[in-house]
Design a protein around this motif. Structure first.
Motif, PDB file in Angstrom:
ATOM      1  N   THR A 188       2.913 -14.355  -0.934  1.00  0.00           N
ATOM      2  CA  THR A 188       1.919 -13.309  -1.072  1.00  0.00           C
ATOM      3  C   THR A 188       2.246 -12.127  -0.155  1.00  0.00           C
ATOM      4  O   THR A 188       2.887 -12.296   0.890  1.00  0.00           O
ATOM      5  N   LEU A 189       1.812 -10.944  -0.564  1.00  0.00           N
ATOM      6  CA  LEU A 189       1.942  -9.770   0.307  1.00  0.00           C
ATOM      7  C   LEU A 189       0.776  -9.645   1.277  1.00  0.00           C
ATOM      8  O   LEU A 189       0.813  -8.807   2.177  1.00  0.00           O
ATOM      9  N   ARG A 190      -0.225 -10.461   1.107  1.00  0.00           N
ATOM     10  CA  ARG A 190      -1.364 -10.404   2.030  1.00  0.00           C
ATOM     11  C   ARG A 190      -0.925 -10.781   3.444  1.00  0.00           C
ATOM     12  O   ARG A 190      -0.212 -11.758   3.636  1.00  0.00           O
ATOM     13  N   ASN A 191      -1.350  -9.967   4.409  1.00  0.00           N
ATOM     14  CA  ASN A 191      -1.009 -10.164   5.823  1.00  0.00           C
ATOM     15  C   ASN A 191       0.491 -10.134   6.066  1.00  0.00           C
ATOM     16  O   ASN A 191       0.979 -10.675   7.063  1.00  0.00           O
ATOM     17  N   VAL A 192       1.222  -9.483   5.168  1.00  0.00           N
ATOM     18  CA  VAL A 192       2.680  -9.502   5.272  1.00  0.00           C
ATOM     19  C   VAL A 192       3.164  -8.768   6.517  1.00  0.00           C
ATOM     20  O   VAL A 192       4.254  -9.065   7.032  1.00  0.00           O
ATOM     21  N   THR A 193       2.381  -7.839   7.035  1.00  0.00           N
ATOM     22  CA  THR A 193       2.804  -7.143   8.250  1.00  0.00           C
ATOM     23  C   THR A 193       2.701  -8.024   9.484  1.00  0.00           C
ATOM     24  O   THR A 193       3.192  -7.654  10.556  1.00  0.00           O
ATOM     25  N   ARG A 194       2.059  -9.182   9.350  1.00  0.00           N
ATOM     26  CA  ARG A 194       1.903 -10.089  10.490  1.00  0.00           C
ATOM     27  C   ARG A 194       2.697 -11.375  10.346  1.00  0.00           C
ATOM     28  O   ARG A 194       2.651 -12.231  11.228  1.00  0.00           O
ATOM     29  N   SER A 195       3.405 -11.548   9.240  1.00  0.00           N
ATOM     30  CA  SER A 195       4.046 -12.844   8.975  1.00  0.00           C
ATOM     31  C   SER A 195       5.570 -12.776   8.996  1.00  0.00           C
ATOM     32  O   SER A 195       6.236 -13.617   8.410  1.00  0.00           O
ATOM     33  N   ALA A 196       6.124 -11.774   9.687  1.00  0.00           N
ATOM     34  CA  ALA A 196       7.586 -11.674   9.820  1.00  0.00           C
ATOM     35  C   ALA A 196       8.143 -12.899  10.538  1.00  0.00           C
ATOM     36  O   ALA A 196       7.441 -13.528  11.335  1.00  0.00           O
ATOM     37  N   PRO A 197       9.410 -13.226  10.286  1.00  0.00           N
ATOM     38  CA  PRO A 197      10.405 -12.602   9.405  1.00  0.00           C
ATOM     39  C   PRO A 197      10.210 -13.009   7.949  1.00  0.00           C
ATOM     40  O   PRO A 197       9.319 -13.796   7.629  1.00  0.00           O
ATOM     41  N   ILE A 224       4.687   2.690   0.545  1.00  0.00           N
ATOM     42  CA  ILE A 224       4.520   1.250   0.337  1.00  0.00           C
ATOM     43  C   ILE A 224       4.256   0.545   1.660  1.00  0.00           C
ATOM     44  O   ILE A 224       3.370  -0.318   1.763  1.00  0.00           O
ATOM     45  N   LEU A 225       5.006   0.900   2.686  1.00  0.00           N
ATOM     46  CA  LEU A 225       4.797   0.289   3.999  1.00  0.00           C
ATOM     47  C   LEU A 225       3.386   0.572   4.510  1.00  0.00           C
ATOM     48  O   LEU A 225       2.749  -0.299   5.126  1.00  0.00           O
ATOM     49  N   ALA A 226       2.879   1.771   4.264  1.00  0.00           N
ATOM     50  CA  ALA A 226       1.523   2.103   4.680  1.00  0.00           C
ATOM     51  C   ALA A 226       0.509   1.234   3.941  1.00  0.00           C
ATOM     52  O   ALA A 226      -0.450   0.714   4.547  1.00  0.00           O
ATOM     53  N   PHE A 227       0.697   1.067   2.641  1.00  0.00           N
ATOM     54  CA  PHE A 227      -0.237   0.239   1.885  1.00  0.00           C
ATOM     55  C   PHE A 227      -0.203  -1.209   2.348  1.00  0.00           C
ATOM     56  O   PHE A 227      -1.252  -1.869   2.440  1.00  0.00           O
ATOM     57  N   LEU A 228       0.963  -1.737   2.636  1.00  0.00           N
ATOM     58  CA  LEU A 228       1.057  -3.134   3.062  1.00  0.00           C
ATOM     59  C   LEU A 228       0.254  -3.383   4.326  1.00  0.00           C
ATOM     60  O   LEU A 228      -0.296  -4.470   4.528  1.00  0.00           O
ATOM     61  N   GLU A 229       0.155  -2.387   5.180  1.00  0.00           N
ATOM     62  CA  GLU A 229      -0.681  -2.526   6.377  1.00  0.00           C
ATOM     63  C   GLU A 229      -2.151  -2.692   5.989  1.00  0.00           C
ATOM     64  O   GLU A 229      -2.909  -3.406   6.661  1.00  0.00           O
ATOM     65  N   ALA A 230      -2.562  -2.067   4.898  1.00  0.00           N
ATOM     66  CA  ALA A 230      -3.946  -2.173   4.442  1.00  0.00           C
ATOM     67  C   ALA A 230      -4.273  -3.562   3.906  1.00  0.00           C
ATOM     68  O   ALA A 230      -5.446  -3.878   3.666  1.00  0.00           O
ATOM     69  N   LEU A 231      -3.269  -4.404   3.704  1.00  0.00           N
ATOM     70  CA  LEU A 231      -3.487  -5.786   3.275  1.00  0.00           C
ATOM     71  C   LEU A 231      -3.677  -6.739   4.450  1.00  0.00           C
ATOM     72  O   LEU A 231      -3.821  -7.942   4.251  1.00  0.00           O
TER      73      LEU A 231
END
Length: 362
Positions: A279-288, A338-345
């Motif tokens: 999922t792309l949800r919370n993808v900015t926090r689930s690296a790598p 796209i990177l900005a939108f992913l933060e909104a998830l």
């Protein structure tokens, strides 16, 4: 972990005690979210109920037990590793290292630890779909020698039976004779079904709720995701829960080798190099990112789709751009959107909700 190992483990431990007790498949009817403090109150737009397993309905006591087990190091052979060790809440229940070494052996795993998000709607689990439902999901990490290392599940149950708190919790959830392997797996499944993320700024924007504001750039990024990413990351879950080859490698393993991906489960060459869509949800926090954690940042992920994809026999047709190299046509400005939108998830409540964190002493 190999598909062969999973099948042998299931045959040895799971089939006699679990399949008859928990029913089959992931299906079962959907049930309304129980009205108690252990389950989420927000669902993705368009969803009105939380799916539950036909043989394992959610109960407050079952969810509470599953949460306690998820955070208990007693499940490991060393008494020092819990499920949460490799699935910390603050990282969307993922792990910060590409191939974690946080298990009992200290050896790196063969694949990146996946995030645990909205599993109630997921069918086949793990990167290669080697497990069919949440009721059987936890057996693999429990017994894997590099994860929780419980080669002797009878010893685990005896250890839990010697702990008054464990006995009390199992009896509350499943009755006087409730402390057994089947119920342990049921309880973990119940808790993991409540790991619902649906309260990001995007969600509030979709539902028209206070705080639901997306900037012009974020809305452009959302439109770009719908245009370029929906073949794999569609629906409000931002995953199709299917398997795809997204151009990471040109060659794959054989037999049950880990580099074969979905193909080592199905033993079908057409599935070689295919992996579960996260999922792309919370993808900015689930690296790598990716099944082996090869990309440290989302910028690297998008650069892969722009310029780094490689052709192979099983590459998803969506990415093919014959006669040029496969990939997505994204301008620099579009990548930034796209990177900005992913933060909104990002769902801060999911990452910080104490009801999903370690239970306090009761």
């Amino acid at each position: 972990m190999s598909a062969l190992w999973l099948r042998r483990t299931a045959a040895r431990f799971l089939l006699p005690v679990l399949l008859g007790a928990c029913g089959e498949g992931t299906g079962g009817p959907t049930s309304p979210v129980p009205a108690d403090d252990e389950v989420p109150r927000s669902l993705p737009a368009g969803f009105s109920s939380l799916p539950t397993h036909q043989g394992n309905p959610l109960t407050p006591e079952g969810v509470s037990l599953g949460r306690w087990l998820f955070y208990s190091p007693s499940l490991s052979s060393t008494g020092q590793v819990s499920c949460a060790t490799c699935h910390p809440q603050a990282r969307a229940f993922a792990d910060e290292t590409p191939l974690t070494q946080h298990g009992v052996s200290g050896r790196p795993l063969a694949r990146h630890t996946p995030a645990l998000i909205n599993l109630a709607w997921v069918g086949e689990l793990f990167w290669d779909g080697g497990v069919k439902n949440l009721e059987s999901l936890s057996l693999a990490p429990l017994t894997h020698p590099d994860e929780l290392g419980q080669a002797d599940l009878s010893a685990l149950l005896e250890r839990l039976a010697s702990q008054p708190e464990a006995v009390r919790r199992f009896e509350a959830a499943f009755g006087p004779d409730g402390l057994n392997l089947s119920n342990l797996l049921r309880a973990l499944a119940q808790f993991q079904r409540t790991l619902v993320s649906a309260d990001s700024r995007y969600d509030r924007w979709r539902r028209g709720e206070p705080g639901g504001v997306l900037s012009t750039q974020e809305q452009e990024g959302f439109a770009l995701v719908q245009r370029h990413c929906v073949s794999c990351h569609g629906s409000e879950l931002f995953t199709d829960n299917a398997f795809h080859n997204n151009g990471l490698d040109a060659q794959f393993g054989s037999g049950t080798e880990v580099t074969r991906g979905r193909g080592r489960v199905t033993q079908n060459a057409a599935d070689d190099g295919l992996y579960k869509t996260p999922t792309l949800r919370n993808v900015t926090r689930s690296a790598p990112y990716m099944h082996d954690g090869r990309f440290a940042t989302l910028d690297q992920v998008l650069e892969h789709y722009r310029h780094g994809m490689v052709a192979s026999a099983t590459l998803d047709p969506f990415f093919q751009r014959s006669p040029v190299s496969p990939g997505l046509n994204l301008e620099d400005r579009e990548k930034v959107a796209i990177l900005a939108f992913l933060e909104a998830l990002t769902d801060e409540s999911f990452l910080t909700d104490s009801r999903l964190g370690p239970p306090e002493a009761e």
